[in-house]
Enzyme design. Structure first.
Site, PDB file in Angstrom:
ATOM      1  N   GLU A  87     116.255  -2.866   1.249  1.00  0.00           N
ATOM      2  CA  GLU A  87     115.085  -2.645   2.095  1.00  0.00           C
ATOM      3  C   GLU A  87     115.451  -2.996   3.536  1.00  0.00           C
ATOM      4  OE1 GLU A  87     111.123  -1.328   2.524  1.00  0.00           O
ATOM      5  OE2 GLU A  87     112.528  -1.208   0.845  1.00  0.00           O
ATOM      6  N   ASP A 132     106.866  -3.162   2.146  1.00  0.00           N
ATOM      7  CA  ASP A 132     107.463  -3.808   0.979  1.00  0.00           C
ATOM      8  C   ASP A 132     106.722  -3.414  -0.297  1.00  0.00           C
ATOM      9  OD1 ASP A 132     109.280  -5.375   2.652  1.00  0.00           O
ATOM     10  OD2 ASP A 132     107.484  -6.464   3.251  1.00  0.00           O
ATOM     11  N   GLU A 184     112.936   2.606  11.885  1.00  0.00           N
ATOM     12  CA  GLU A 184     114.262   2.315  11.355  1.00  0.00           C
ATOM     13  C   GLU A 184     115.069   3.590  11.132  1.00  0.00           C
ATOM     14  OE1 GLU A 184     111.661  -1.169   9.520  1.00  0.00           O
ATOM     15  OE2 GLU A 184     112.491   0.289   8.113  1.00  0.00           O
TER      16      GLU A 184
END
Length: 488
Positions: free
Chosen positions: A286, A470, A316
């Site tokens: 992750e 998450d 990201e």
């Protein structure tokens, strides 16, 4: 109950007629569509379709090991805390590392005006402790489980048949907050908690001349334990006894703020430690917010080829392409909802450059779970993963419900922001795709990579944005199945 179910079916039928190109809707369906649920017919149809189509895979994980970043999150109003610190609003500016309250203010404004999430290291321990005390005393401040690994562990623990091992720097307060189902090795326990400050802002919130286009948060800390990934060796050593079927790794981004001298050597040690994990156990990595292109390049070159799956968001993804000279690297930032074709191009480039697109490749990477506010995409190399349509929908569903603080999606509290038509690539050759809300997964292939797209029903008034990524990745993994005929 039956009336609600009938309503959902009628809405689904109505939207299905519309999007299949039928010029006329049955009068009874049209009447229901217009009168019973004005303004959220698409949301009803998509939510009902999710409930009908999301199913667990035939083979499910029984043990998952998660590490290695864990902390206590102190969640406060970002604007409120900065005002309490007697900081005046001004111009925004990004900082790779925060050294002062002024740096904090500028970085917070920089991301607030973009509605983007970010995480930074605060170098001055004394100043950070002053800010942390002010945050803890701020009216309405809340303490939660924090750190990607701990948050993913918490999500996995909502499945009673799934055993969860969590390794990380776990102090007394964090241990108290963790789900009882989570097993923590004694070597992971420490006397003092690591605290991260989460500065949240709401959609439309103003500070000076800055207005947030959407709700999000800015995270910062002075976290030495997580910054050095001090629990990594403990984590890998614990796997032999625990015997997991899936390993989930996070926290690499925490090393960035410690400087190249530390992360360069520590990253190589991390790769050596991960190499000890048996090849038949898939590893999910992750990712999180980073600013150092050299650091991101090192992760791409050294870590990505030894993991099976990665999870990341739009910031990201674009930074990864910028760091590696990939597609659309000249784009300074996303504006509005990221174009699906551009995202698809970058995902394909990652798998072609760093994954196992070719059977002869020595890379293990075969799956990427991408999430942004409006939609999610799961890209996978054919032949390695199953149940990915359900997995991408499950991730979107949990994003919709958790942001609103609910156990299930409430169509009246969410809105569709994803495009209903889009292209598979930014450039030719490309395929034009349409989303059917009654079967809300669009699928396309590029070579031997398959893409699954689903919209997110965006919470109109989110209660908490921290940990959504998450939860999305963890939920997607729960609904994923590794095909046993392929060896990793």
């Amino acid at each position: 109950m039956w009336r609600k179910a009938s309503a959902a079916v009628l809405l689904a039928l109505a939207v299905g007629y519309f999007y299949s190109g039928s010029p006329e809707l049955p009068e009874r369906v049209l009447q229901y569509f217009n009168q019973a649920s004005p303004g959220n017919g698409l949301e009803h149809a998509i939510s009902a379709a999710w409930e009908a189509l999301i199913t667990l895979p035939s083979r499910q994980w029984s043990k998952v090991a998660v590490g290695v970043n864990a902390c206590v999150d102190v969640v406060v109003s970002g604007v409120g805390l900065l005002q309490a610190l007697a900081v005046d609003p001004g111009a925004g500016r990004d900082h790779e590392v925060l050294h002062s309250k002024e740096d904090l203010k500028e970085a917070f404004i920089h991301f607030m005006e973009r509605g983007a999430a970010a995480e930074r290291f605060f170098s001055d321990e004394e100043v950070f402790q002053q800010i942390a005390r002010a945050a803890a005393e701020y009216p309405g401040a809340k303490l939660y489980v924090g750190g990607n690994a701990a948050l993913m562990g918490q999500k996995f623990a909502t499945y009673p048949d799934l055993m969860v091992l969590l390794c990380g720097p776990i102090g007394p307060k964090l241990h108290e907050l963790l789900d009882e189902q989570i097993h923590v090795p004694p070597e992971s326990l420490q006397e003092i908690d690591e605290f991260h400050l989460i500065l949240e802002y709401k959609a439309g919130e103003r500070w000076g001349s800055t207005q947030a286009p959407q709700a999000n948060r800015f995270i910062f800390s002075h976290d030495v334990s997580n910054g050095g990934m001090s629990s990594l060796e403990t984590f890998v050593a614990s796997l032999e006894e625990f015997q997991p079927e899936l390993v989930v790794l996070s926290g690499l981004h925490m090393m960035e703020g410690r400087g190249r001298e530390l992360w360069d050597g520590r990253l190589k040690q991390a790769v050596m430690a991960l190499a000890d994990i048996p090849k038949d156990i898939p590893i999910h990595l992750e990712l999180a917010s980073m600013t150092d292109k050299d650091f991101m390049n090192s992760i791409m070159q050294e870590v990505m080829p030894i993991v099976s799956s990665i999870g990341l968001n739009e910031q990201e993804l674009l930074f990864l392409s910028q760091a590696g000279g990939g597609p659309h690297a000249a784009l300074p930032a996303w504006t509005g909802v990221p174009e699906v074709g551009r995202v698809s191009d970058i995902l394909l480039w990652i798998l072609e450059r760093h994954g196992r697109v070719e059977p002869s490749s020595e890379s293990e990477l075969t799956r990427i779970h991408f999430h942004t506010l409006a939609y999610h995409i799961l890209a996978m190399v054919d032949g390695y993963w199953g149940n990915q349509a359900a997995a991408v929908m499950a991730g979107a569903r949990v994003a919709s419900s958790q942001a609103c603080g609910l156990q299930a999606v409430d169509p009246s509290k969410v809105e569709l922001k994803a495009p209903l038509e889009f292209y598979s690539s930014h450039s030719e050759p490309r395929e034009k795709l349409s989303l059917d809300p009654t079967e809300p997964v669009a699928v396309w292939r590029r070579g031997n990579v398959t893409f699954h797209f689903t919209p997110v029903l965006v919470c109109k008034h989110p209660l908490r944005t921290v940990g959504l990524g998450d939860a999305i990745s963890a939920e997607g993994l729960v609904y994923s199945e590794l095909k046993i005929q392929q060896a990793f």
